[in-house]
Design a protein around this motif. Structure first.
Motif: not given
Length: 241
Positions: A172-181
């Protein structure tokens, strides 16, 4: 093969049995002390993931990530080839996948520091990986998570998207995303033209949801692993000419 200075890697592990999922979950608290002792490893984070397509308030106890910044590629290779922690992770998981990357653009900080030193020029035509990370103010949590479902749905099946997952250190508090394009043009087309994503960006600036945030673009140049049935999430892409 060229040797790069200061390499970033991200590894994902997919666990199936409950015993192995429990082991993977425990590494969120236990692995840090082990990783602190690894030669050449200057920054590391064990990361959980979200359910569904990864962008969810509910955790996915079957997928975990390890984000690492190394002094050089040789230090990364020694860990992946010889370290007992990685060997046990591979033995227990049903699939794994590692991406080697060079940082090309970075804005913001992670726990007060910039962990990703720039090591290559930014080339919009090359494949691009993106990491975003934020610490959300507790009093803004309900506002932030209210907007996650439509943004999550909007990224599915986007042109040029090879892989994406929501990850984080603390639920909930510390969020991240990883995406590859496939390239930056297709990535920015989503980031700046999707009405749901644009609305989140606007409200972030307007309401100040984040106590801390970071945005980094990388150029991936190598992948390893077997995610599922001999395939990796980027198996259609040749990173090295």
């Amino acid at each position: 093969m060229a040797t790069f200075q200061s390499v970033t890697t991200v590894t994902f592990f997919r666990y199936q049995s409950w015993a192995n999922r429990w082991w993977g979950f425990k590494q969120m608290g236990l692995a840090g002390e082990v990783l602190d002792q690894v030669d050449g490893l200057r920054f590391h984070k064990m990361l959980g993931s979200g359910a569904g397509n990864g962008f969810s308030i509910w955790p996915n106890f079957g997928v975990y990530g390890l984000l690492s910044v190394w002094d050089n590629e040789g230090a990364a290779e020694r860990f992946f080839q010889k370290h007992a922690l990685f060997a046990e992770s591979r033995e227990r998981c049903a699939g794994w996948w590692t991406v080697y990357m060079e940082a090309a653009k970075v804005h913001g900080v992670w726990e007060g520091e910039v962990p990703f030193p720039i090591t290559t020029d930014y080339d919009p035509a090359r494949p691009v990986a993106v990491i975003t990370r934020a610490t959300i103010y507790p009093h803004h949590l309900w506002r932030f998570w209210r907007f996650v479902p439509p943004v999550s749905r909007s990224i599915e099946d986007k042109e040029g998207l090879l892989f994406s997952v929501g990850i984080g250190e603390l639920p909930l508090v510390q969020q991240a995303t990883f995406s590859l394009w496939q390239n930056s043009e297709l990535m920015t087309a989503y980031a700046y033209r999707s009405k749901y994503h644009k609305e989140v960006v606007r409200r972030t600036r307007e309401l100040g949801w984040y106590k801390e945030e970071l945005f980094c673009r990388f150029h991936p140049y190598r992948t390893e692993g077997d995610w599922e049935d001999g395939r990796t999430p980027a198996s259609v892409l040749a990173f090295v000419p």
